[in-house]
Write an enzyme that holds these catalytic residues in place. Structure first.
Site, PDB file in Angstrom:
ATOM      1  N   CYS A 224       0.835  -1.193   0.000  1.00 57.26           N
ATOM      2  CA  CYS A 224       0.000   0.000   0.000  1.00 57.26           C
ATOM      3  C   CYS A 224       0.879   1.256   0.000  1.00 57.26           C
ATOM      4  O   CYS A 224       1.448   1.592  -1.029  1.00 57.26           O
ATOM      5  CB  CYS A 224      -0.976  -0.048   1.173  1.00 57.26           C
ATOM      6  SG  CYS A 224      -2.403   1.016   0.893  1.00 57.26           S
TER       7      CYS A 224
ATOM      8  N   HIS B 237      -3.800  -4.743   0.546  1.00 53.81           N
ATOM      9  CA  HIS B 237      -3.248  -5.348   1.772  1.00 53.81           C
ATOM     10  C   HIS B 237      -3.361  -6.875   1.726  1.00 53.81           C
ATOM     11  O   HIS B 237      -4.312  -7.448   2.259  1.00 53.81           O
ATOM     12  CB  HIS B 237      -3.990  -4.800   2.996  1.00 53.81           C
ATOM     13  CG  HIS B 237      -3.678  -3.374   3.276  1.00 53.81           C
ATOM     14  ND1 HIS B 237      -2.559  -2.983   3.983  1.00 53.81           N
ATOM     15  CD2 HIS B 237      -4.307  -2.238   2.915  1.00 53.81           C
ATOM     16  CE1 HIS B 237      -2.522  -1.671   4.056  1.00 53.81           C
ATOM     17  NE2 HIS B 237      -3.565  -1.187   3.416  1.00 53.81           N
TER      18      HIS B 237
ATOM     19  N   GLU C 243      -1.808  -9.018   3.345  1.00 52.10           N
ATOM     20  CA  GLU C 243      -1.662  -9.653   4.669  1.00 52.10           C
ATOM     21  C   GLU C 243      -3.015 -10.020   5.280  1.00 52.10           C
ATOM     22  O   GLU C 243      -3.101 -10.918   6.112  1.00 52.10           O
ATOM     23  CB  GLU C 243      -0.874  -8.735   5.617  1.00 52.10           C
ATOM     24  CG  GLU C 243      -1.566  -7.450   6.080  1.00 52.10           C
ATOM     25  CD  GLU C 243      -1.420  -6.264   5.125  1.00 52.10           C
ATOM     26  OE1 GLU C 243      -1.098  -6.499   3.941  1.00 52.10           O
ATOM     27  OE2 GLU C 243      -1.635  -5.117   5.552  1.00 52.10           O
TER      28      GLU C 243
END
Ligand code: GLN
Length: 543
Positions: free
Chosen positions: A381, A515, A517
């Site tokens: 990001c 994102h 993750e």
């Protein structure tokens, strides 16, 4: 109607209620049941989107674009069930909905009160939209006794009275401190906490007692007697060396068996814990280790990067290596003489999401070092925006390349867009929109370029990932950056928004506007985290 399990906390905060809920969810799944997990947050913010990471840790974003509590990240990581907006509610959201209804005249002249209006709103939230699952696990944030938690406890108390018998269960998570001077484990705080809960009409059915040592049978009996629960319902919650050991540990302590016994489920399916055993085995028997530097702004509070640190653990599971994370304040990279020391024994550099100007030059420098020294580099990001600014400055020669997020100076290779597309719906945005609601949030699709490294990592060219940002890399710089060795390897379906970048000539240099993750799981590591850790492993063998 699903069965409801309410999880409350006592004595102190940070006892891992979220993890307990997530681990119990995983155990029920291991027995073949469908679960949904929800979080009730008593604070007054409508959502945690505008809270400082120092206050609240990470903001966890769901596919449907909700900014939620980080516990929802635990729920997803342990159960693989994608959370939704309807899985997290706060006092702020409850009140804003009530006030809206009141203004609309929905209450027909009544005095609007905590009981029944607020409690009804909470009950509706808990009951709504649960889907076709066997169990809904509902965690209440905070600790029993907190003023702002009271309406939630009251709503759950009512709900358990109003539900058919045997349909609800209360689990209370408490602490058994060991007092060194006395050489004893103390049960009194747990007794008091249960007393507090009973004073508002809730009798817990199971106590999950967090402790750093084993509970002996005398203490167990005492807790059961004074807290009015069965001895078998006093579950020992020992500190674990990895959170992914917790499902196995709680299973061994009989948590899921006790839950099913409470619901009178005779001869339930045996738990299939193979995947948790495999994860635990890999975590405890790594075949080497790698050191990864995360260059961030909130590094004193790793909870601010919870999903990143977990996704790195998952990347380690994929490659059977232990990932040691070195959290480094970005500003440290602004001092040239410290850089060598900071990068000593580092096998990969990750620049995570972030907001605002502080630390930016340090991050740019860290990415520059990773790029020029062939150190695996992962920009997430803000990290991708930084990578583009660095390349624009040093590869293309736009010396004042910058983002409009940092002020009006410079050439804005990253900037604000005023319009966004989402599906067929147009969402207008500009700089004046409320800060809480002006971001590109939630899942968006992207097309990856054929033959790119990122497409190889994913094993597909069509992806969907979660976003949380206001600014975008300006597509107008694509050609000059590509001429200088960068590749815009992923774009939004309309080709307007750069979603991923990479440097084909670099061992592993990938930046993503989203994102990843948030979608990594221990049993299904995200391909980019697996790829990054794999590249760090390869790099560690070179240096
Ligand atoms: N501050 C950047 C933006 O708003 C990046 C946000 C992030 O990293 N989540 O676009």
């Amino acid at each position: 109607m699903p069965r409801y399990i309410f999880i409350t906390g006592g004595v102190v905060s940070s006892l891992g209620k979220g993890l307990t809920s997530a681990a119990l969810g995983a155990l029920l799944q291991a027995r073949g049941y469908g679960v949904r997990l929800r979080k009730l947050d008593p604070y007054l913010n409508v959502d945690p989107g505008t809270m400082s990471p120092y206050q609240h840790g990470e903001v966890y974003v769901t596919d449907d674009g909700a900014e939620t509590d980080l516990d929802l990240g635990h729920y997803e990581r342990f159960t693989g069930v994608s959370a939704e907006q309807s899985d997290n509610v706060t006092t702020g959201r409850i009140y804003s909905s009530i006030i809206e209804k009141e203004r609309r005249g929905d209450y027909l002249g009544a005095t609007v009160q905590v009981i029944p209006h607020v409690t009804n709103e909470i009950k509706n939230f808990v009951l709504s939209d649960a889907g076709d699952v066997d169990f809904v696990l509902c965690e209440v944030g905070g600790t029993v006794g907190d003023i702002e938690g009271l309406p939630f406890f009251e709503a759950l108390r009512q709900l358990s009275q109003e539900s058919p018998r045997g349909q609800t269960l209360f689990i209370h998570v408490t602490l058994l401190p060991f007092i060194k001077a006395a050489g004893e484990m103390k049960t009194k705080p747990t007794q008091h906490s249960v007393k507090e809960l009973r004073s508002i009409g809730i009798q817990p059915d199971i106590l999950l007692c967090r402790t750093d040592r084993k509970i002996d049978s005398g203490d167990r009996r005492k807790i059961a007697r004074f807290c009015n629960v069965r001895e078998s319902a006093v579950i020992q919650g020992l500190d674990a060396s990895s959170i992914y050991d917790v499902p196995l540990a709680y299973h061994d302590e009989g948590l899921d068996a006790e839950v099913l016994a409470h619901f009178d489920i005779d001869s339930p399916p045996v738990a299939n814990l193979r995947q948790w055993q495999e994860i635990s085995h890999r975590l405890h028997n790594p075949d080497g280790e790698v050191n990864v530097a995360v260059i961030g702004k909130y590094t004193v509070l790793p909870d601010a990067y919870k999903s990143i640190s977990e996704a790195l653990v998952h990347g380690g599971i994929a490659h059977s290596v232990r990932v040691n994370v070195r959290w480094i304040e970005a500003e440290k990279f602004e001092k040239a003489d410290e850089v060598e020391l900071l990068l000593k024994d580092i096998h990969g550099i990750l620049v995570p999401g972030g907001f605002g100007r502080r630390g930016v030059e340090g991050k740019i420098r860290a990415v520059h070092l990773a790029r020029t020294r062939d150190i695996p580099c992962f920009g997430i990001c803000f990290g991708m925006q930084i990578a583009v600014i660095e390349a624009a400055r040093n590869l293309v020669g736009i010396k004042d390349a910058s983002s409009s997020e940092f002020g009006s100076d410079g050439t804005h290779v990253v900037g604000l867009m005023v319009e966004w597309t989402r599906g067929n719906a147009w969402v207008e945005r500009d700089e004046d929109t409320d800060l809480g609601g002006s971001m590109r949030l939630g899942a968006y699709p992207a097309h990856l370029v054929e033959g790119s490294k990122i497409a190889r990592e994913y094993g597909t060219r069509e992806i969907s990932e979660r976003h949380r940002h206001r600014y975008e890399v300006n597509i107008a710089y694509k050609d000059v950056l590509e001429a200088a060795g960068f590749l815009f390897s992923g774009l939004s379906p309309d080709g307007v928004l750069p979603e991923t970048v990479e440097i084909p000539e670099h061992p592993w240099f990938i930046g993503v506007q989203y994102h990843p993750e948030l979608k990594s799981r221990p049993f299904d590591p995200h391909p980019l985290f697996a790829g990054f850790v794999g590249a760090a492993k390869a790099h560690s063998r070179l240096v």
